[in-house]
Scaffold this motif. Sequence first.
Motif, PDB file in Angstrom:
ATOM      1  N   ASP A 107     -19.320  14.870  -9.650  1.00 26.94           N
ATOM      2  CA  ASP A 107     -17.979  14.999 -10.199  1.00 26.94           C
ATOM      3  C   ASP A 107     -17.856  14.006 -11.342  1.00 26.94           C
ATOM      4  O   ASP A 107     -17.948  12.801 -11.133  1.00 26.94           O
ATOM      5  CB  ASP A 107     -16.939  14.714  -9.116  1.00 26.94           C
ATOM      6  CG  ASP A 107     -15.534  15.012  -9.593  1.00 26.94           C
ATOM      7  OD1 ASP A 107     -15.388  15.594 -10.688  1.00 26.94           O
ATOM      8  OD2 ASP A 107     -14.588  14.665  -8.876  1.00 26.94           O
ATOM      9  N   ASN A 108     -17.658  14.514 -12.531  1.00 29.33           N
ATOM     10  CA  ASN A 108     -17.635  13.656 -13.706  1.00 29.33           C
ATOM     11  C   ASN A 108     -16.253  13.094 -14.005  1.00 29.33           C
ATOM     12  O   ASN A 108     -16.075  12.385 -14.978  1.00 29.33           O
ATOM     13  CB  ASN A 108     -18.162  14.431 -14.919  1.00 29.33           C
ATOM     14  CG  ASN A 108     -18.822  13.518 -15.918  1.00 29.33           C
ATOM     15  OD1 ASN A 108     -19.170  12.389 -15.600  1.00 29.33           O
ATOM     16  ND2 ASN A 108     -18.993  14.009 -17.125  1.00 29.33           N
ATOM     17  N   THR A 109     -15.276  13.404 -13.170  1.00 29.77           N
ATOM     18  CA  THR A 109     -13.939  12.850 -13.390  1.00 29.77           C
ATOM     19  C   THR A 109     -13.892  11.427 -12.844  1.00 29.77           C
ATOM     20  O   THR A 109     -14.492  11.129 -11.816  1.00 29.77           O
ATOM     21  CB  THR A 109     -12.866  13.700 -12.689  1.00 29.77           C
ATOM     22  OG1 THR A 109     -13.170  13.766 -11.294  1.00 29.77           O
ATOM     23  CG2 THR A 109     -12.819  15.094 -13.269  1.00 29.77           C
ATOM     24  N   PRO A 110     -13.193  10.543 -13.531  1.00 29.94           N
ATOM     25  CA  PRO A 110     -13.117   9.161 -13.042  1.00 29.94           C
ATOM     26  C   PRO A 110     -12.281   9.072 -11.770  1.00 29.94           C
ATOM     27  O   PRO A 110     -11.109   9.407 -11.777  1.00 29.94           O
ATOM     28  CB  PRO A 110     -12.462   8.398 -14.195  1.00 29.94           C
ATOM     29  CG  PRO A 110     -11.950   9.408 -15.144  1.00 29.94           C
ATOM     30  CD  PRO A 110     -12.529  10.731 -14.800  1.00 29.94           C
ATOM     31  N   ARG A 111     -12.917   8.656 -10.703  1.00 30.79           N
ATOM     32  CA  ARG A 111     -12.233   8.533  -9.415  1.00 30.79           C
ATOM     33  C   ARG A 111     -12.674   7.244  -8.751  1.00 30.79           C
ATOM     34  O   ARG A 111     -13.774   6.765  -8.974  1.00 30.79           O
ATOM     35  CB  ARG A 111     -12.573   9.716  -8.521  1.00 30.79           C
ATOM     36  CG  ARG A 111     -12.220  11.056  -9.156  1.00 30.79           C
ATOM     37  CD  ARG A 111     -12.448  12.138  -8.196  1.00 30.79           C
ATOM     38  NE  ARG A 111     -11.498  11.997  -7.106  1.00 30.79           N
ATOM     39  CZ  ARG A 111     -10.813  12.989  -6.603  1.00 30.79           C
ATOM     40  NH1 ARG A 111     -10.967  14.185  -7.083  1.00 30.79           N
ATOM     41  NH2 ARG A 111      -9.993  12.809  -5.610  1.00 30.79           N
ATOM     42  N   TRP A 112     -11.816   6.724  -7.888  1.00 30.66           N
ATOM     43  CA  TRP A 112     -12.153   5.512  -7.150  1.00 30.66           C
ATOM     44  C   TRP A 112     -12.359   5.790  -5.667  1.00 30.66           C
ATOM     45  O   TRP A 112     -12.841   4.925  -4.950  1.00 30.66           O
ATOM     46  CB  TRP A 112     -11.055   4.463  -7.321  1.00 30.66           C
ATOM     47  CG  TRP A 112     -10.996   3.906  -8.704  1.00 30.66           C
ATOM     48  CD1 TRP A 112     -10.068   4.187  -9.660  1.00 30.66           C
ATOM     49  CD2 TRP A 112     -11.910   2.995  -9.304  1.00 30.66           C
ATOM     50  NE1 TRP A 112     -10.345   3.510 -10.818  1.00 30.66           N
ATOM     51  CE2 TRP A 112     -11.473   2.764 -10.628  1.00 30.66           C
ATOM     52  CE3 TRP A 112     -13.062   2.348  -8.871  1.00 30.66           C
ATOM     53  CZ2 TRP A 112     -12.137   1.911 -11.501  1.00 30.66           C
ATOM     54  CZ3 TRP A 112     -13.715   1.499  -9.748  1.00 30.66           C
ATOM     55  CH2 TRP A 112     -13.256   1.290 -11.042  1.00 30.66           C
TER      56      TRP A 112
END
Length: 187
Positions: A107-112
Amino acid sequence: MLGTAVSTLPYTFQQSGLILGLILTFVTFLISFYSCKLIIDMAGTDSDYSDTLRKFYGPTGFYMGLISPAVIMLGAVAVFFVTMNQVMYPMILAITVWITGNDVNYDNTPRWDWFSGNYTAIILFFIMTALCSKKDIKIFMKIGSYGVIFVILLMAFIIYTGIRAMTDTSFKIGTPEESMDTDWSKN
């Protein structure tokens, strides 16, 4: 020194054609050469270009001559950092799959909430900080000397890709589904 723009030359020539591509490349060379000639002529016997700027623009020009390269280098370092992060994240995922055998979610979306490029950026920051904090950097000079080999390989790849693109211009860009349905082993 080769910039990343060199890696786009085969695509550029494929899009513009051989004749127009050569003309544009030559015109760009002439503009760059003329700009360099003007700078050298203006500098004269000055030991540094910032001294030339001081001569023509005073202290403001001198400090701008010192600050501008730092800003340009900051931009280059930022691009390098982003590129390294984008390359390192899939590599870490691939190593994870290789070691554990489990399929991971890319998943290339910025997530924490799970491992993402955000964590890769933090890891990369600490690695780069540790490497740049060394006092004796002779080992990096030795490693960097191998860059010539990679530049030669990159140039060979660009030449090969350019020749291949000139001989076969029937490229088709399709949807991801079409790409998944394609049998790439035939190519």
